[in-house]
Structures are given as C-alpha cells and as structure tokens.
Write a protein that holds these residues in place. Structure first.
Motif, PDB file in Angstrom:
ATOM      1  N   HIS A 540       0.834  -1.204   0.000  1.00 20.38           N
ATOM      2  CA  HIS A 540       0.000   0.000   0.000  1.00 20.38           C
ATOM      3  C   HIS A 540       0.873   1.261   0.000  1.00 20.38           C
ATOM      4  O   HIS A 540       0.531   2.259  -0.643  1.00 20.38           O
ATOM      5  N   ALA A 541       1.987   1.211   0.698  1.00 14.81           N
ATOM      6  CA  ALA A 541       2.933   2.330   0.658  1.00 14.81           C
ATOM      7  C   ALA A 541       3.461   2.530  -0.750  1.00 14.81           C
ATOM      8  O   ALA A 541       3.633   3.661  -1.220  1.00 14.81           O
ATOM      9  N   ALA A 542       3.695   1.413  -1.466  1.00 11.75           N
ATOM     10  CA  ALA A 542       4.183   1.489  -2.839  1.00 11.75           C
ATOM     11  C   ALA A 542       3.151   2.143  -3.752  1.00 11.75           C
ATOM     12  O   ALA A 542       3.475   3.000  -4.582  1.00 11.75           O
ATOM     13  N   LEU A 543       1.888   1.744  -3.608  1.00 10.00           N
ATOM     14  CA  LEU A 543       0.830   2.315  -4.437  1.00 10.00           C
ATOM     15  C   LEU A 543       0.676   3.805  -4.165  1.00 10.00           C
ATOM     16  O   LEU A 543       0.568   4.611  -5.108  1.00 10.00           O
ATOM     17  N   PHE A 544       0.662   4.195  -2.897  1.00  6.93           N
ATOM     18  CA  PHE A 544       0.528   5.615  -2.575  1.00  6.93           C
ATOM     19  C   PHE A 544       1.691   6.406  -3.156  1.00  6.93           C
ATOM     20  O   PHE A 544       1.499   7.489  -3.716  1.00  6.93           O
ATOM     21  N   SER A 545       2.904   5.902  -3.047  1.00  4.92           N
ATOM     22  CA  SER A 545       4.069   6.606  -3.567  1.00  4.92           C
ATOM     23  C   SER A 545       3.980   6.773  -5.075  1.00  4.92           C
ATOM     24  O   SER A 545       4.273   7.850  -5.610  1.00  4.92           O
ATOM     25  N   ALA A 546       3.549   5.725  -5.782  1.00  3.68           N
ATOM     26  CA  ALA A 546       3.446   5.801  -7.242  1.00  3.68           C
ATOM     27  C   ALA A 546       2.364   6.798  -7.657  1.00  3.68           C
ATOM     28  O   ALA A 546       2.553   7.592  -8.593  1.00  3.68           O
ATOM     29  N   VAL A 547       1.223   6.785  -6.963  1.00  7.86           N
ATOM     30  CA  VAL A 547       0.153   7.732  -7.283  1.00  7.86           C
ATOM     31  C   VAL A 547       0.610   9.162  -6.993  1.00  7.86           C
ATOM     32  O   VAL A 547       0.364  10.079  -7.779  1.00  7.86           O
ATOM     33  N   SER A 548       1.307   9.360  -5.884  1.00  3.06           N
ATOM     34  CA  SER A 548       1.767  10.698  -5.516  1.00  3.06           C
ATOM     35  C   SER A 548       2.729  11.257  -6.555  1.00  3.06           C
ATOM     36  O   SER A 548       2.655  12.444  -6.909  1.00  3.06           O
ATOM     37  N   GLU A 549       3.630  10.431  -7.045  1.00  4.89           N
ATOM     38  CA  GLU A 549       4.561  10.896  -8.078  1.00  4.89           C
ATOM     39  C   GLU A 549       3.824  11.255  -9.360  1.00  4.89           C
ATOM     40  O   GLU A 549       4.141  12.253 -10.019  1.00  4.89           O
ATOM     41  N   LEU A 550       2.836  10.456  -9.714  1.00  8.62           N
ATOM     42  CA  LEU A 550       2.075  10.728 -10.930  1.00  8.62           C
ATOM     43  C   LEU A 550       1.305  12.041 -10.823  1.00  8.62           C
ATOM     44  O   LEU A 550       1.188  12.793 -11.801  1.00  8.62           O
ATOM     45  N   LEU A 551       0.772  12.323  -9.633  1.00 10.05           N
ATOM     46  CA  LEU A 551      -0.089  13.495  -9.444  1.00 10.05           C
ATOM     47  C   LEU A 551       0.654  14.696  -8.857  1.00 10.05           C
ATOM     48  O   LEU A 551       0.024  15.646  -8.409  1.00 10.05           O
ATOM     49  N   ALA A 552       1.970  14.647  -8.865  1.00  2.63           N
ATOM     50  CA  ALA A 552       2.762  15.733  -8.286  1.00  2.63           C
ATOM     51  C   ALA A 552       2.448  17.113  -8.874  1.00  2.63           C
ATOM     52  O   ALA A 552       2.480  18.117  -8.155  1.00  2.63           O
ATOM     53  N   PRO A 553       2.127  17.238 -10.187  1.00  2.00           N
ATOM     54  CA  PRO A 553       1.836  18.573 -10.725  1.00  2.00           C
ATOM     55  C   PRO A 553       0.527  19.180 -10.237  1.00  2.00           C
ATOM     56  O   PRO A 553       0.269  20.361 -10.498  1.00  2.00           O
ATOM     57  N   PHE A 554      -0.308  18.408  -9.553  1.00  2.00           N
ATOM     58  CA  PHE A 554      -1.634  18.885  -9.166  1.00  2.00           C
ATOM     59  C   PHE A 554      -1.679  19.269  -7.688  1.00  2.00           C
ATOM     60  O   PHE A 554      -0.901  18.763  -6.878  1.00  2.00           O
ATOM     61  N   SER A 555      -2.616  20.160  -7.361  1.00  2.00           N
ATOM     62  CA  SER A 555      -2.855  20.468  -5.956  1.00  2.00           C
ATOM     63  C   SER A 555      -3.474  19.257  -5.283  1.00  2.00           C
ATOM     64  O   SER A 555      -3.991  18.348  -5.949  1.00  2.00           O
ATOM     65  N   LEU A 556      -3.462  19.260  -3.955  1.00  2.58           N
ATOM     66  CA  LEU A 556      -4.016  18.118  -3.229  1.00  2.58           C
ATOM     67  C   LEU A 556      -5.506  17.933  -3.514  1.00  2.58           C
ATOM     68  O   LEU A 556      -5.936  16.789  -3.752  1.00  2.58           O
ATOM     69  N   PRO A 557      -6.345  18.995  -3.507  1.00  2.00           N
ATOM     70  CA  PRO A 557      -7.756  18.774  -3.863  1.00  2.00           C
ATOM     71  C   PRO A 557      -7.922  18.209  -5.269  1.00  2.00           C
ATOM     72  O   PRO A 557      -8.738  17.304  -5.491  1.00  2.00           O
ATOM     73  N   GLU A 558      -7.152  18.708  -6.238  1.00  5.24           N
ATOM     74  CA  GLU A 558      -7.246  18.191  -7.598  1.00  5.24           C
ATOM     75  C   GLU A 558      -6.831  16.725  -7.654  1.00  5.24           C
ATOM     76  O   GLU A 558      -7.495  15.894  -8.304  1.00  5.24           O
ATOM     77  N   ALA A 559      -5.735  16.402  -6.965  1.00  3.06           N
ATOM     78  CA  ALA A 559      -5.249  15.023  -6.973  1.00  3.06           C
ATOM     79  C   ALA A 559      -6.279  14.086  -6.358  1.00  3.06           C
ATOM     80  O   ALA A 559      -6.523  12.981  -6.882  1.00  3.06           O
ATOM     81  N   SER A 560      -6.899  14.500  -5.252  1.00  3.69           N
ATOM     82  CA  SER A 560      -7.874  13.639  -4.595  1.00  3.69           C
ATOM     83  C   SER A 560      -9.080  13.389  -5.491  1.00  3.69           C
ATOM     84  O   SER A 560      -9.604  12.271  -5.558  1.00  3.69           O
ATOM     85  N   HIS A 561      -9.513  14.416  -6.207  1.00  4.70           N
ATOM     86  CA  HIS A 561     -10.633  14.230  -7.139  1.00  4.70           C
ATOM     87  C   HIS A 561     -10.236  13.302  -8.286  1.00  4.70           C
ATOM     88  O   HIS A 561     -11.055  12.477  -8.739  1.00  4.70           O
ATOM     89  N   LEU A 562      -9.027  13.417  -8.786  1.00  4.24           N
ATOM     90  CA  LEU A 562      -8.585  12.545  -9.876  1.00  4.24           C
ATOM     91  C   LEU A 562      -8.607  11.078  -9.453  1.00  4.24           C
ATOM     92  O   LEU A 562      -9.028  10.208 -10.212  1.00  4.24           O
ATOM     93  N   VAL A 563      -8.164  10.801  -8.239  1.00  3.80           N
ATOM     94  CA  VAL A 563      -8.198   9.422  -7.743  1.00  3.80           C
ATOM     95  C   VAL A 563      -9.638   8.985  -7.534  1.00  3.80           C
ATOM     96  O   VAL A 563     -10.045   7.893  -7.957  1.00  3.80           O
TER      97      VAL A 563
END
Length: 621
Positions: A540-563
């Motif tokens: 689960h740590a691996a999945l979160f890290s991979a998603v975070s790197e992918l969504l790095a250009p976005f703000s946290l609200p934008e990233a959460s909506h994308l997921v």
C-alpha cells in the motif's frame, strides 16, 4: 562546542533523506548539542508567557495557541531552559493610568466601546475576560522590561504589541498600549535613558506615537503599509510603503530607517514589535514578504541593537492565522543558535505541545481521574452486564473534558466562533467509544465525531488505538476556490486535524499502546497523514508513492478528485486505481516502528513500486 561542530559538521550540515534512520539520529544529535551548549553556560533569553493567553477574542483570526506552539518548538529543540520561562501578573491600575485617561479606562467596560475597538461583536459577558487578557499581556511586557532592566540583554514576551491604543481611544484589536505603559512605569521609577520603539508590524504604530508625541526621549519608528493618523511627533519616523511590498524594498526601507534613527538617537533601551503580519501568507496582510525576508528583518534589527549594547524587549504584535507562530519561532531559534532553524510541520509541533501539556498537567490529572466516580464504576449495573463508564477503559468523562481543555482543543473551537462547545461520550457502541463535540449546548452543530477502540486485531502481536471513524467539520464555514469541497466532505474542515492526532498519540503513550491505527477513506486524507504515519503494509505504501509521483503537478484537492473519479489507471489494463482505505499507523513503540519502518519493509515497498505502471486518463470513466 566549536570542536564538536568541526568534527561533526559534515553530518550536521548535509542532511540525509527526511524520515530515514540517519536523519532522525542527526536530529537527535543536533538537539543534544544545543542542550550541551545550554549546560555549558550559554544563556537563553527570558521568555514571558501565560497559559491564559489561549483566551483570545472569539471569532477573530487570532491563533490562541501561538505562544504555546513557539514554546513547544523551543522546548523540543532544547533551546529553552526552564528557569528562563516566567509568567506575568496583570498590570496594576495605577500603571494603566500612566498611559491612558481615566475616562477611557471607564468606557472600555462597555460592550459597544469594546466592539468598536475590536472590530468584531463582543458577546455579552465576554467584556471582562477580554479586558483581563489585555491587562495580563500589559503585565507581560512590564515583566519582560523588568528582566532586561535587571541585566538580561534580551527578553521576549509571547504576546503584546497593542500599538494602536492611544491615551483615550483604542482600535485594531488594541485596547491597552502595553509598550507605552511599560515605558512610563520605568520613567516613574527614575529611569531617564532614551528609549527606542522599533515597530515593524504591518500597521502603523499610531497609538504609541501619539502617547509620546511630545517626549523627545522616546523615539517611535514605524514602517507600515499606510498611516493611521497624524505622524508629527518630536522624536518619530513614520514610513508608509503602500501595498504589495516584497523583500528587497522592505529590507532596504528597514535598513535605511535604522541607519537614520541611530545616527542621531542613542537608546539605552529598545522595544521591538516583530509583527508577522507583513508575511505573504498572513490572511489580513497585503504584503509579499517571504519567511526568509521576515527573518532577515529581525536579524537586522536585533544584530544592530546588540552591536550597540542596547537591551531589547521583543513583543509579538500582529500576526494572524495558524502560521503566524512560525515567524517569531525562526527568529528566536536564530538568536539562540546563530543559524537558521526551520520550525517543524504543524503535526510535529502539535504533538510536542500536547506532550508538553500532558507533562505539565499529568500530576494534577491523576488526582482528577476519579471525578464522576459512581457506584456503577465499582460494581456495574448487573454482574452479567458491566456498565462502561470509562473512556477507553481509563478516563472518566470529566477527565476527558479536562484533557480537551488543557490541550487547547476546546479553546481553539471557541476561537473559531463557537463560545460554548459541548462534549459528549457514547460508551456502549459495539464498534468503540465515541467522542462528540458540538458547537452549542443544544447539540445542533456537530463539529467533531471520533470513534476509538483498543484493538489487537489490526496487527497480530500489537495493541493499538484504532480510529474507527473521524469527522471534523465547520458547519458555519463555506467552501471557496481556495478551500474547495473535497471528496466525502459535507462542510469545510475544522482545521484541527493535526491537534486531534497529536492528542491521540499522547493517549497511546499514556495507555502504553504500540501506536495509532486508522483507515483514511480518501487519498487526500492519506496524503495529509503521510508525513507522520506509514502504511501498515508495504504494497500500500508502494501504491501511494506511485500515485503521488504521478499526481505531483496537481494540488491536493485536484489530486484527490482525480483518484476518486477514476482518472488514475493501471497502464496495462486501463482499470482505475481504487482507493480502499488502506490501513495506516503512527508507531509509538519501538517494536512497531521497526515493523513498519525497518529494512525488510522498505525492500518490499520498493519492489512493489517497481512493478507498478500507472497512467493518468484524460477523460473520466
């Protein structure tokens, strides 16, 4: 100390990756060096503070815990010796009369007068508490002044700076002028030296200038955005810089003004109003000064006065919102260490503050633990149906409310405009014990709902405090472009997540549990917690890290909506990544820390991440 820094310099000045074992060792080593420096005789400044400073004006954008956060930071970095912390006494009326007219002091007891001065409605019955707080803070500046006159080169009052209050009027949150009272009290006691007031709040120090307009021995220097009144005085320099000021122009103005004043005026004592409302992130400010710019300003003022051998009393003055504490904290850390020291995250300082309060009040809390003891506590309602009367099996309802009060959680709720928070406990729910805080005695506005359980099922062999449910909301607030609605939100948040989690970690320590466990229901909650919590399982740590790197250009609200909306997909299958509330833990015991932070865990997480192939789908499903 110089030898130690020479030998350990590379390790201290070239930090490893944050969160690594070497990083934590390095941090402990630096703190140990600071503690050693204090033990070898380096004298920290006197700090004046009182826990009553929490009682700030309700509904105003003031952080009621600003002083406590600064103290927690200094304490966790071993920068403050206990004997240097001192509490004030309220200013005597005879001292207030030195700076203010009797008719004015009589008038401020009226609700309408206070409402006009403070710029926000004052609830009936709150008048006395406001006046007592300002009177205590005047006493705080007097106490800091007394300390420097007794020989200390520097004292800081974690409050004060009410510079808009004049002889017969107040404004801008300022009812009583603490600096003016402190100076005039010295005069009455025979002090004849020149006094310099360096006022670097965003707003004009008009009240102090007016009180000393005809006194050539008190020089009032104010650099602000715009004038608040007459600028004429026998010894004064008022500089209005307008709006949108940034570092370069501001620092040049401060340096030029100091040079001009000190070339003709020789002070024997200085007051420094180190307003943080000049910062770009201040919610009431209109300047663009960076954190580095504020620190450079403070260094410039304090260094110049120290070179001249002038003792300094520093007061906090303006600074609004929950980040205002960080600016004086940086300044005090620099003054003590000679180097920049960045304050930690809100979560870290909240935990340090909670531990500090738990230590201070621990002995008293033991005596109060039996409040509310009933016959059912001792025997139960029936032998076969024991009645639950203790929160988490240990704390009486009174003890729970006392902890919430003393840790500052209830006071922060009051400061957000809920003057009468109501605490309730539900101890018979099958999933755990539930704590609720409502904003009113009628229990119509739910602010916090927290369900907890002691559990050995989360991870075999470990007992943790499991957060089964957590809701923090402000039903009176509105979503804005700056604070948009996040997945799962009905109302905007309450802004107390870090403080609540810090309190829960302290509870874990008090109950000798291995850690705190919870399941963040959405990606943004995991992201907020990730700085101080880790996923229970490496995949689960691996999945979160991979998603975070992918969504790095976005703000946290934008990233959460994308997921949440399925835009993040597995590259090979095109299937969306589904957030499944993966369990996270804040380890408290060493053995749980080794379980979720050890080398084996890290290797598994890296291998799992290497196998992931994620992509961002441009169109929603």
């Amino acid at each position: 100390m110089r030898l130690l820094h020479f030998l350990l310099g590379p390790a201290l000045n070239h930090p490893p990756a944050a969160g690594s074992r070497f990083f934590r060792t390095r941090q402990r080593l630096k703190r140990a060096l600071r503690a050693l420096a204090l033990a070898l005789g380096r004298r920290p400044p006197f700090v004046v503070f009182d826990p009553s400073y929490r009682e700030q004006l309700r509904g105003a954008p003031l952080d009621p815990l600003r002083g406590e956060k600064i103290l927690a930071f200094l304490s966790m970095e071993h920068l403050l010796a206990g004997e240097q912390l001192t509490r004030p006494l309220p200013a005597a009326m005879k001292n207030l009369l030195l700076a203010h007219d009797p008719a004015y002091l009589e008038s401020i007891q009226q609700n309408e007068v206070l409402t006009q001065i403070l710029g926000t409605p004052v609830a009936p019955g709150q008048e006395e508490a406001i006046l007592q707080l300002q009177r205590l803070m005047v006493g705080g500046t007097i106490q800091a002044t007394r300390l420097v006159m007794a020989g200390a080169p520097f004292a800081v009052h974690l409050g004060g700076g009410f510079h808009h209050a004049g002889r017969n009027r107040g404004a801008g949150f300022c009812v009583l002028n603490d600096v003016a009272v402190a100076i005039l009290r010295l005069r009455q006691r025979g002090f004849t030296g020149n006094v310099l007031v360096v006022d670097l709040d965003l707003h004009d120090g008009n009240g102090t200038r007016e009180i000393f307009a005809h006194d050539p021995t008190v020089f009032t220097l104010s650099i602000h955005n715009r004038h608040w009144g007459e600028t004429e005085a026998q010894a004064s320099l008022s500089v209005a810089l307008g709006d949108g000021v940034s570092d370069e122009a501001y620092l040049q103005a401060v340096e030029d003004a100091l040079n001009k004043v000190l070339s003709t005026f020789s002070p024997s004592l200085a007051f420094f109003l180190a307003g943080a409302d000049v910062a770009a992130d201040d919610p009431l400010g209109n300047w663009n000064v960076s954190p580095q710019g504020v620190l450079q300003r403070d260094r410039l003022v304090l260094s110049r006065l120290r070179e001249l051998g002038v003792p300094v009393v520093m007061v906090l003055a303006g600074g609004y919102g929950d980040r205002a504490w960080r600016y004086p904290a940086r300044t005090l850390a620099w003054y003590l260490t000679g180097e920049p020291l960045e304050p930690p995250s809100d979560e870290v300082v909240a935990l340090a503050r909670m531990r500090q309060m738990a230590h201070i009040f621990g002995e008293a809390a033991e005596d109060e633990a039996d409040w509310g003891l009933t016959e059912e506590d001792l025997f139960g309602a029936l032998p076969s149906l024991p009645v639950q009367t203790r929160f988490l099996g240990s704390f009486s309802p009174v003890r729970v409310e006392l902890m919430l009060e003393r840790m500052g959680l209830l006071q922060q709720i009051r400061a957000k405009g809920f003057p009468c928070p109501t605490v309730t406990l539900e101890l018979d729910h099958p999933l755990g014990h539930t704590l609720r805080i409502f904003g009113d005695p009628q229990k119509s506005e739910l602010l916090l709902e927290l369900r907890l359980a002691r559990s050995s099922r989360v991870l075999p062999g470990f007992e943790v405090l499991s957060v089964e449910w957590l809701l923090l909301q402000n039903p009176r607030a509105q979503f804005t472009p700056e604070r948009p609605r996040l997945p799962g939100q009905q109302h905007p948040g309450l802004g107390l997540l870090a403080d609540v989690f810090a309190w829960l970690v302290v509870l874990c320590e008090e109950l000798a549990l291995d850690g705190l466990a919870f399941r963040p229901s959405h990606y943004h909650l995991a992201a907020l917690a990730r700085r101080h919590a880790t996923f229970l399982y490496p995949e689960h740590a691996a999945l979160f890290s991979a998603v975070s790197e992918l969504l790095a250009p976005f703000s946290l609200p934008e990233a959460s909506h994308l997921v949440h909306e399925g835009h993040v997909v597995h590259r090979e299958t095109g299937q969306p990544v589904v957030w499944e509330a993966f369990p996270m833990v804040v380890p408290v015991s060493q053995r749980l820390r080794e379980q979720v932070e050890g080398e084996s865990y890290q290797r598994q997480a890296q291998a799992a991440k290497a196998a992931l192939r994620l992509a961002l789908r441009s169109e929603p499903r």
